[in-house]
Design a protein around this motif. Sequence first.
Motif, mmCIF file in Angstrom:
data_model
loop_
_atom_site.group_PDB
_atom_site.id
_atom_site.type_symbol
_atom_site.label_atom_id
_atom_site.label_comp_id
_atom_site.label_asym_id
_atom_site.label_seq_id
_atom_site.Cartn_x
_atom_site.Cartn_y
_atom_site.Cartn_z
ATOM 1 N N PRO A 1 0.909 -1.309 0.008
ATOM 2 C CA PRO A 1 -0.015 -0.088 -0.048
ATOM 3 C C PRO A 1 0.802 1.320 0.093
ATOM 4 N N CYS B 1 -10.111 2.159 2.533
ATOM 5 C CA CYS B 1 -9.146 2.046 1.619
ATOM 6 C C CYS B 1 -8.038 1.426 2.166
ATOM 7 N N CYS C 1 -5.546 0.328 -0.026
ATOM 8 C CA CYS C 1 -4.218 0.510 -0.859
ATOM 9 C C CYS C 1 -3.598 1.796 -0.995
ATOM 10 N N ARG D 1 -4.378 4.583 -2.338
ATOM 11 C CA ARG D 1 -4.571 5.596 -3.460
ATOM 12 C C ARG D 1 -5.898 6.309 -3.683
ATOM 13 N N CYS E 1 -12.567 3.911 0.181
ATOM 14 C CA CYS E 1 -12.343 3.412 -0.915
ATOM 15 C C CYS E 1 -13.253 4.079 -2.098
ATOM 16 N N HIS F 1 -8.106 1.319 -6.172
ATOM 17 C CA HIS F 1 -7.124 -0.006 -5.907
ATOM 18 C C HIS F 1 -7.293 -0.871 -7.213
ATOM 19 N N SER G 1 -4.149 -3.145 -8.334
ATOM 20 C CA SER G 1 -3.094 -3.040 -7.320
ATOM 21 C C SER G 1 -2.973 -4.087 -6.587
#
Length: 81
Positions: free
Chosen positions: A4, A25, A27, A29, A36, A40, A43
């Motif tokens: 991550p 979330c 990840c 990102r 979220c 992701h 990923s």
Amino acid sequence: MTEPVIAQKGPYAVDVVAGQDYFWCRCGRSQQQPFCDGSHKGSGLAPLKYHAERTETLYFCGCKHSHSPPCCDGTHKQLAD
Ligand code: FES
């Protein structure tokens, strides 16, 4: 599995509502931290669902390295700058 990315080195305080589901979330990102936004994809990481049993303020992990996800456990203090 991809590592991550660190969204921020500290938690996000969120007022959660009893009965609601939240997708943390994992990840790092997402542009809608700490939750979220679909970033992701590709990923190898997926969001973590959290079901709020109570209405309260929670501190969601922003560094994505907590050992008690989705909440902050202080691990962010050990991350290198
Ligand atoms: S923000 Fe990740 S452990 Fe605190």
